[in-house]
Design a protein around this motif. Structure first.
Motif, PDB file in Angstrom:
ATOM      1  N   ASN A  45       5.815   6.967   5.965  1.00 17.35           N
ATOM      2  CA  ASN A  45       5.603   5.689   6.629  1.00 17.35           C
ATOM      3  C   ASN A  45       4.836   4.791   5.665  1.00 17.35           C
ATOM      4  O   ASN A  45       3.665   5.047   5.377  1.00 17.35           O
ATOM      5  CB  ASN A  45       4.816   5.896   7.927  1.00 17.35           C
ATOM      6  CG  ASN A  45       4.628   4.622   8.703  1.00 17.35           C
ATOM      7  OD1 ASN A  45       4.364   3.561   8.141  1.00 17.35           O
ATOM      8  ND2 ASN A  45       4.753   4.721  10.009  1.00 17.35           N
ATOM      9  N   ASP A  46       5.495   3.751   5.178  1.00 15.12           N
ATOM     10  CA  ASP A  46       4.884   2.879   4.182  1.00 15.12           C
ATOM     11  C   ASP A  46       3.741   2.042   4.763  1.00 15.12           C
ATOM     12  O   ASP A  46       2.842   1.643   4.030  1.00 15.12           O
ATOM     13  CB  ASP A  46       5.946   1.968   3.560  1.00 15.12           C
ATOM     14  CG  ASP A  46       5.498   1.357   2.248  1.00 15.12           C
ATOM     15  OD1 ASP A  46       4.714   2.005   1.525  1.00 15.12           O
ATOM     16  OD2 ASP A  46       5.938   0.235   1.942  1.00 15.12           O
ATOM     17  N   GLU A  47       3.751   1.799   6.063  1.00 18.25           N
ATOM     18  CA  GLU A  47       2.671   1.025   6.682  1.00 18.25           C
ATOM     19  C   GLU A  47       1.370   1.826   6.748  1.00 18.25           C
ATOM     20  O   GLU A  47       0.301   1.309   6.452  1.00 18.25           O
ATOM     21  CB  GLU A  47       3.072   0.575   8.083  1.00 18.25           C
ATOM     22  CG  GLU A  47       4.142  -0.492   8.090  1.00 18.25           C
ATOM     23  CD  GLU A  47       4.519  -0.919   9.497  1.00 18.25           C
ATOM     24  OE1 GLU A  47       3.741  -0.670  10.439  1.00 18.25           O
ATOM     25  OE2 GLU A  47       5.608  -1.496   9.648  1.00 18.25           O
ATOM     26  N   THR A  48       1.471   3.082   7.148  1.00 19.33           N
ATOM     27  CA  THR A  48       0.273   3.927   7.283  1.00 19.33           C
ATOM     28  C   THR A  48      -0.010   4.749   6.035  1.00 19.33           C
ATOM     29  O   THR A  48      -1.064   5.368   5.929  1.00 19.33           O
ATOM     30  CB  THR A  48       0.421   4.889   8.474  1.00 19.33           C
ATOM     31  OG1 THR A  48       1.532   5.774   8.212  1.00 19.33           O
ATOM     32  CG2 THR A  48       0.624   4.142   9.776  1.00 19.33           C
ATOM     33  N   LYS A  49       0.951   4.763   5.096  1.00 22.45           N
ATOM     34  CA  LYS A  49       0.842   5.552   3.855  1.00 22.45           C
ATOM     35  C   LYS A  49       0.707   7.042   4.159  1.00 22.45           C
ATOM     36  O   LYS A  49      -0.003   7.783   3.483  1.00 22.45           O
ATOM     37  CB  LYS A  49      -0.337   5.094   2.984  1.00 22.45           C
ATOM     38  CG  LYS A  49      -0.359   3.613   2.694  1.00 22.45           C
ATOM     39  CD  LYS A  49       0.829   3.170   1.884  1.00 22.45           C
ATOM     40  CE  LYS A  49       0.681   1.705   1.469  1.00 22.45           C
ATOM     41  NZ  LYS A  49       1.912   0.973   1.534  1.00 22.45           N
ATOM     42  N   MET A  50       1.416   7.485   5.207  1.00 26.16           N
ATOM     43  CA  MET A  50       1.369   8.888   5.619  1.00 26.16           C
ATOM     44  C   MET A  50       2.724   9.550   5.433  1.00 26.16           C
ATOM     45  O   MET A  50       3.767   8.963   5.736  1.00 26.16           O
ATOM     46  CB  MET A  50       0.960   8.998   7.094  1.00 26.16           C
ATOM     47  CG  MET A  50      -0.452   8.561   7.387  1.00 26.16           C
ATOM     48  SD  MET A  50      -1.718   9.634   6.679  1.00 26.16           S
ATOM     49  CE  MET A  50      -1.511  11.093   7.653  1.00 26.16           C
ATOM     50  N   SER A  66      -1.661  12.370   3.713  1.00 26.96           N
ATOM     51  CA  SER A  66      -1.682  10.969   3.290  1.00 26.96           C
ATOM     52  C   SER A  66      -1.408  10.816   1.795  1.00 26.96           C
ATOM     53  O   SER A  66      -1.691  11.715   0.992  1.00 26.96           O
ATOM     54  CB  SER A  66      -3.032  10.325   3.620  1.00 26.96           C
ATOM     55  OG  SER A  66      -4.020  10.772   2.734  1.00 26.96           O
ATOM     56  N   PHE A  67      -0.881   9.650   1.459  1.00 27.69           N
ATOM     57  CA  PHE A  67      -0.664   9.316   0.063  1.00 27.69           C
ATOM     58  C   PHE A  67      -1.989   9.347  -0.697  1.00 27.69           C
ATOM     59  O   PHE A  67      -2.075   9.878  -1.804  1.00 27.69           O
ATOM     60  CB  PHE A  67      -0.008   7.932  -0.063  1.00 27.69           C
ATOM     61  CG  PHE A  67       0.056   7.443  -1.478  1.00 27.69           C
ATOM     62  CD1 PHE A  67       0.992   7.946  -2.355  1.00 27.69           C
ATOM     63  CD2 PHE A  67      -0.851   6.501  -1.932  1.00 27.69           C
ATOM     64  CE1 PHE A  67       1.032   7.517  -3.675  1.00 27.69           C
ATOM     65  CE2 PHE A  67      -0.814   6.064  -3.242  1.00 27.69           C
ATOM     66  CZ  PHE A  67       0.132   6.572  -4.120  1.00 27.69           C
ATOM     67  N   MET A  68      -3.033   8.797  -0.095  1.00 28.15           N
ATOM     68  CA  MET A  68      -4.340   8.755  -0.754  1.00 28.15           C
ATOM     69  C   MET A  68      -4.889  10.162  -0.971  1.00 28.15           C
ATOM     70  O   MET A  68      -5.564  10.419  -1.965  1.00 28.15           O
ATOM     71  CB  MET A  68      -5.333   7.903   0.035  1.00 28.15           C
ATOM     72  CG  MET A  68      -5.059   6.414  -0.072  1.00 28.15           C
ATOM     73  SD  MET A  68      -4.870   5.811  -1.780  1.00 28.15           S
ATOM     74  CE  MET A  68      -6.487   6.150  -2.455  1.00 28.15           C
ATOM     75  N   GLU A  69      -4.616  11.076  -0.057  1.00 25.29           N
ATOM     76  CA  GLU A  69      -5.026  12.469  -0.216  1.00 25.29           C
ATOM     77  C   GLU A  69      -4.396  13.046  -1.488  1.00 25.29           C
ATOM     78  O   GLU A  69      -5.084  13.676  -2.300  1.00 25.29           O
ATOM     79  CB  GLU A  69      -4.585  13.265   1.009  1.00 25.29           C
ATOM     80  CG  GLU A  69      -4.821  14.746   0.937  1.00 25.29           C
ATOM     81  CD  GLU A  69      -4.286  15.466   2.172  1.00 25.29           C
ATOM     82  OE1 GLU A  69      -5.009  16.345   2.660  1.00 25.29           O
ATOM     83  OE2 GLU A  69      -3.167  15.168   2.628  1.00 25.29           O
TER      84      GLU A  69
END
Length: 99
Positions: A45-50, A66-69
């Protein structure tokens, strides 16, 4: 190396939600060279970056990550990488390969 490219995001968008699919398609594989963690993403999901998919280490489980993870995980000075040679496959095919 970029973990997530526009091309890869487009692939996720094209497949869409696989929530109600018994045997989802794995779109991308991420791994850390100095650990036994591997992430197999079936949705993004590009909005939540999940992402959603299978996380495989000592155990295997489906879940969100998550992408950030992935982006921020550094072990021994090395970041998580994306398997550039991974080809899309169904989750059941991955299970057959790992038996």
């Amino acid at each position: 190396m970029k973990l997530l490219t526009k091309e890869l995001i487009n692939k996720f968008n094209k497949i869409g939600s696989q929530e109600n699919i018994d045997d989802p398609i794995i779109v991308a594989k991420f791994f850390h060279p100095f650990s036994n963690y591997t992430w197999y993403a079936t949705e993004y999901n590009d909005e939540t970056k999940m992402f959603f998919g299978m996380v495989h280490n000592q155990y295997k489980e489906m879940g969100y990550f998550s992408f950030m993870e992935l982006f921020s995980l550094i072990i021994g000075g090395i970041h998580v990488e994306r398997d550039l040679y991974f080809t899309r496959k169904k989750l059941s095919d991955l299970e057959k390969e790992n038996k």
